[in-house]
Every structure is written in C-alpha cells, then in structure tokens.
Design a protein around this motif. Structure first.
Motif, mmCIF file in Angstrom:
data_model
loop_
_atom_site.group_PDB
_atom_site.id
_atom_site.type_symbol
_atom_site.label_atom_id
_atom_site.label_comp_id
_atom_site.label_asym_id
_atom_site.label_seq_id
_atom_site.Cartn_x
_atom_site.Cartn_y
_atom_site.Cartn_z
ATOM 1 N N ALA A 1 38.639 43.105 40.627
ATOM 2 C CA ALA A 1 38.355 42.554 39.302
ATOM 3 C C ALA A 1 37.444 41.324 39.401
ATOM 4 O O ALA A 1 36.629 41.074 38.509
ATOM 5 C CB ALA A 1 39.655 42.185 38.595
ATOM 6 N N ALA B 1 45.861 40.861 38.592
ATOM 7 C CA ALA B 1 47.312 41.017 38.732
ATOM 8 C C ALA B 1 47.710 42.487 38.779
ATOM 9 O O ALA B 1 48.675 42.850 39.435
ATOM 10 C CB ALA B 1 48.034 40.314 37.585
ATOM 11 N N TYR B 2 46.968 43.333 38.078
ATOM 12 C CA TYR B 2 47.358 44.748 38.068
ATOM 13 C C TYR B 2 46.258 45.674 38.582
ATOM 14 O O TYR B 2 46.468 46.865 38.717
ATOM 15 C CB TYR B 2 47.806 45.182 36.666
ATOM 16 C CG TYR B 2 46.798 44.969 35.548
ATOM 17 C CD1 TYR B 2 46.755 43.768 34.861
ATOM 18 C CD2 TYR B 2 45.909 45.969 35.199
ATOM 19 C CE1 TYR B 2 45.836 43.566 33.842
ATOM 20 C CE2 TYR B 2 44.994 45.781 34.174
ATOM 21 C CZ TYR B 2 44.968 44.569 33.503
ATOM 22 O OH TYR B 2 44.056 44.372 32.493
ATOM 23 N N ARG B 3 45.046 45.118 38.875
ATOM 24 C CA ARG B 3 43.979 45.989 39.394
ATOM 25 C C ARG B 3 43.405 45.489 40.709
ATOM 26 O O ARG B 3 42.437 46.050 41.224
ATOM 27 C CB ARG B 3 42.852 46.138 38.371
ATOM 28 C CG ARG B 3 43.320 46.606 37.010
ATOM 29 C CD ARG B 3 42.745 47.889 36.491
ATOM 30 N NE ARG B 3 41.464 48.325 36.982
ATOM 31 C CZ ARG B 3 41.127 49.601 37.078
ATOM 32 N NH1 ARG B 3 42.015 50.535 36.752
ATOM 33 N NH2 ARG B 3 39.944 49.951 37.487
ATOM 34 N N ARG C 1 50.227 36.578 40.313
ATOM 35 C CA ARG C 1 50.536 37.438 39.174
ATOM 36 C C ARG C 1 50.115 36.773 37.885
ATOM 37 O O ARG C 1 50.940 36.448 37.053
ATOM 38 C CB ARG C 1 52.035 37.732 39.151
ATOM 39 C CG ARG C 1 52.496 38.409 40.413
ATOM 40 C CD ARG C 1 53.921 38.073 40.776
ATOM 41 N NE ARG C 1 54.285 38.843 41.964
ATOM 42 C CZ ARG C 1 54.899 40.015 41.923
ATOM 43 N NH1 ARG C 1 55.258 40.531 40.784
ATOM 44 N NH2 ARG C 1 55.178 40.665 43.038
ATOM 45 N N HIS D 1 43.667 37.447 35.510
ATOM 46 C CA HIS D 1 44.777 38.235 34.995
ATOM 47 C C HIS D 1 44.626 39.720 35.286
ATOM 48 O O HIS D 1 45.617 40.428 35.500
ATOM 49 C CB HIS D 1 44.940 37.970 33.499
ATOM 50 C CG HIS D 1 45.465 36.599 33.229
ATOM 51 N ND1 HIS D 1 44.643 35.527 32.972
ATOM 52 C CD2 HIS D 1 46.736 36.119 33.203
ATOM 53 C CE1 HIS D 1 45.387 34.444 32.804
ATOM 54 N NE2 HIS D 1 46.655 34.775 32.927
ATOM 55 N N MET D 2 43.389 40.212 35.287
ATOM 56 C CA MET D 2 43.187 41.628 35.566
ATOM 57 C C MET D 2 43.492 41.911 37.035
ATOM 58 O O MET D 2 43.938 43.001 37.387
ATOM 59 C CB MET D 2 41.758 42.030 35.221
ATOM 60 C CG MET D 2 41.603 43.507 34.983
ATOM 61 S SD MET D 2 40.101 43.866 34.070
ATOM 62 C CE MET D 2 39.668 45.465 34.749
ATOM 63 N N VAL E 1 33.750 42.312 39.603
ATOM 64 C CA VAL E 1 33.242 42.677 38.283
ATOM 65 C C VAL E 1 32.880 41.418 37.500
ATOM 66 O O VAL E 1 31.811 41.331 36.878
ATOM 67 C CB VAL E 1 34.288 43.501 37.513
ATOM 68 C CG1 VAL E 1 33.777 43.837 36.111
ATOM 69 C CG2 VAL E 1 34.634 44.773 38.269
ATOM 70 N N GLU F 1 39.020 33.661 33.538
ATOM 71 C CA GLU F 1 40.387 33.904 33.038
ATOM 72 C C GLU F 1 40.714 35.400 33.085
ATOM 73 O O GLU F 1 41.807 35.804 33.473
ATOM 74 C CB GLU F 1 40.487 33.387 31.604
ATOM 75 C CG GLU F 1 41.896 33.114 31.113
ATOM 76 C CD GLU F 1 42.436 31.804 31.663
ATOM 77 O OE1 GLU F 1 43.388 31.889 32.457
ATOM 78 O OE2 GLU F 1 41.934 30.730 31.310
ATOM 79 N N GLY F 2 39.739 36.214 32.685
ATOM 80 C CA GLY F 2 39.939 37.664 32.711
ATOM 81 C C GLY F 2 40.168 38.181 34.110
ATOM 82 O O GLY F 2 41.067 38.995 34.345
ATOM 83 N N ALA F 3 39.367 37.702 35.058
ATOM 84 C CA ALA F 3 39.506 38.151 36.448
ATOM 85 C C ALA F 3 40.869 37.768 37.009
ATOM 86 O O ALA F 3 41.535 38.567 37.676
ATOM 87 C CB ALA F 3 38.396 37.541 37.300
ATOM 88 N N ARG G 1 56.315 34.622 42.954
ATOM 89 C CA ARG G 1 56.904 35.929 43.237
ATOM 90 C C ARG G 1 57.970 36.353 42.224
ATOM 91 O O ARG G 1 58.021 37.502 41.807
ATOM 92 C CB ARG G 1 57.513 35.928 44.651
ATOM 93 C CG ARG G 1 58.313 37.152 45.040
ATOM 94 C CD ARG G 1 57.457 38.412 45.051
ATOM 95 N NE ARG G 1 58.264 39.609 45.300
ATOM 96 C CZ ARG G 1 58.933 40.285 44.383
ATOM 97 N NH1 ARG G 1 58.926 39.854 43.124
ATOM 98 N NH2 ARG G 1 59.612 41.375 44.685
#
Lengths: 175, 175
Positions: free
Chosen positions: A157, A151-153, A87, A148-149, A160, A144-146, A17
């Motif tokens: 994600a 975290a903001y979407r 996050r 981190h993405m 996808v 890895e992409g999922a 957090r």
DNA sequence: GCACGTGTAAAGTGATCGTTTTACACTGCG
DNA sequence: CGCAGTGTAAAACGATCACTTTACACGTGC
C-alpha cells in the motif's frame, strides 16, 4: 537497557498487538520485567504510559525521516511497517479507544498530526520549489491512507501511495 | 422501532463515541432501553453484538452509494461523516481493539474492505471505461485516508480526496 | 384457559481491571 | 556504619467487567 526505554518499547509492542484497553498492567510489567511499583513510579498511571509511548513513537518516526523528500517520507513508513507490524495509526487508535477524553493522549495525537503536517509542508517546498496547500493536504491524505490500508493489505500500500504522491507533485511542478 | 434495530443503532453510536472495550454492557442496555437478558438473547455475547453492528453498518454504507461514480462514493462518505461523528474506520477500530483475535470481527472487517474494493473497481470502469488496478488501489487509499484524516481535520478532508481522485482519473483517461 | 414466547427488573457469578500497600533486598555515598 | 534511593515480590483494594440466574408480567394462539 534503561528501565524506562525497555518499558516503553514493550508497551508499544503490546498496545499495537492487543489494543490499549485489552493490555493489562500485569502483562506490561511481566513483559518489561519490572514490578508494578516501579512502573507507576516512572509513568504515574496507565494513561501516562500510553502518552509516553506515543510521544516516544513520534520522536522515533521523525528521526527516521532524514531528508525532506517524498521518497524519504514513504520510505520511513515502509521500514516502519516492515520491522514492526502496525495495525493502523497508533495515535488514532489510542485516541479512539479513550474516546478523546484523556487530555494527555488527545494532545499527543494532535501534536503528532501537526508535526506530520509541518514535515510534509517542508517536503512539498523541497520538491516543487514553492508552497502548495492543496498538495500538502493531499499528501497527508495519502500518508494516512497508506498507514491504514497497510493494516489489511500489507506494505505494498505504501508503494501505491508514494507513486500517487510523485505523480501529483509532477503535475503541480509542470503547471 | 424494532428492538434489534434500536440495539444496533445505540451500540454503533456508543462504540464510536467511547470505543468498544470502554463501552460496558450496562451502558448498552440502558441506552437501548432493554434488559441485559434480552440483549444476550438477540446477539449472544458482546463480540456478536460488535459483529452485528459492523455488518449492519456495511450494508447501510453501500445502500448510500447509489450510482457508480467518484462523486457518489465520496459524497456518501461526506453525508456519513456529517450526520454521525466518526473517529476513524469503525471496522479497523474494532479489529484493532480485539487484536484481530475474534474471528467474527476480523471477517466482518475483511468483508467490508473487500466489498469497498469491488465497489471502487466498478466505479473505475464506469469512470474511465476500462479496468485499471493501480487506479483502484489509489482510490481506495484516498478513501481510507479521507476517513481517518476527517477524524482530526473534519469533513473537508473528503473534498481533498475527491478532488485528487478526479485528477488521477482524468490523467488516466487522457493517457 | 392455559401454556408459550418474549419481555423486564435486579441480584449474583467469578474474573479481571488499574492502583496501592506492605515488607524486604541491594547499592552507592556521606 | 548508616541512610537514602531504587528496585522486587506479592497481597490487597474496591470497582467494574461480561455474563447468568431468578422471579415475574404480559399478550397471543391453540
């Protein structure tokens, strides 16, 4: 609940957090409901606590992926993100905040990524019936992409990523 | 070189290498060769400095992607990673270290991710001749994945991402 | 020629950091 | 009973944090 378990669970939440450096020992002891003396008896120092949190987290993640399949892998990530707000990858975050200069933390990160890679290797074999390095690499990339993405979407994600992984596996299977 | 430029360049390097919280103001002023008074005159406070670094970094990245193509996008990431060691996305790292509680930093992160998304939208149109939301989403996922996987597996991760992006674009183009 | 803007150097601000120490309470086992 | 183990509460440790202040140097323009 066991003291160590309670400490690690609290610390994991607070680290995620607020970040590692920004989470002081006072907040950790208060959150876990233990004295600072007890905390240091159990984990030595703050870096020891961080490493312990990471290693426990790694174990918990792999326990969550029951079978070797694409659905199970991304499903695990999905449940994970649904019940605990993450996050970005906590391992990379810890590694980055410490500049990679703390051996126990750097090792925990490397070990986690290697274990993830091995796991994906098994999944690829189970999915297409043979080994394929490029597909393993790509699937870890999507994972890895999922992470981190999301975290903001948000959790979407992961969907996808799973669909892309399925599509790529199908293409390799057909070839 | 202009003071502000030198300050932002130094700060970006130090933040990436050691993390945001772990980089003290002393190290920043010493690295940039300026007094602390001058630093505070220019950026107000530490969060202002972090936000300024991020915004400048965003501008520099988009200046690096000259044309709207998959190769240009991942090529930019590649040159980036080659000349400056990056330990994951600096925007997400700043956002994570501050717990998302600093508005100027959270906004810089959101803005960067939105601009990246818009850019990828243009690339998709240029590559396949029409809009395709799923492909945009997947390509951002690959980009995010490459950024973070490169932190522990090196620049080769970008190649994997580019190839996967090309393959997926080809599949959509053929359909 | 002197105010003004912009810079440096360095000491000082109080707060907070991770960690240690002191003093004391409870429990289970010989 | 007595003692070792494990816990708490709270003060104290020196270091470091972000940030401010004081005092002074230099060049430019009215």
């Amino acid at each position: 609940m066991d003291i160590r378990t309670r400490l690690l669970a609290t610390a994991e939440q607070l680290f995620d957090r607020h970040g590692f450096n920004a989470t002081g020992m006072d907040r950790l002891t208060e959150g876990a409901g233990i004295s600072s003396r007890t905390l240091y008896k159990h984990v030595g120092n703050k870096n020891g606590l961080i490493a312990a949190v990471l290693n426990e987290r790694d174990r918990r993640f792999h326990r969550l992926v029951e079978e070797d399949s694409i659905d199970a892998l991304f499903g695990a990530l999905e449940t994970w993100l649904a019940q605990e707000a993450v996050r970005g990858c906590l391992f990379l975050r810890a590694w980055g905040e410490t500049g990679g200069d703390v051996p126990e933390i750097a090792e925990a990160m490397e070990r986690h990524k290697q274990r993830l890679r091995d796991r994906i290797g098994n999944i690829v074999v189970a999915e297409i019936g043979r080994h394929d390095d490029e597909l393993v690499e790509t699937m870890q990339l999507l994972f890895e992409g999922a992470t981190h993405m999301a975290a903001y979407r948000g959790v979407a994600a992961v969907d996808v990523a799973r669909r892309a992984a399925q599509r790529l596996a199908n293409a390799v299977r057909a070839s």
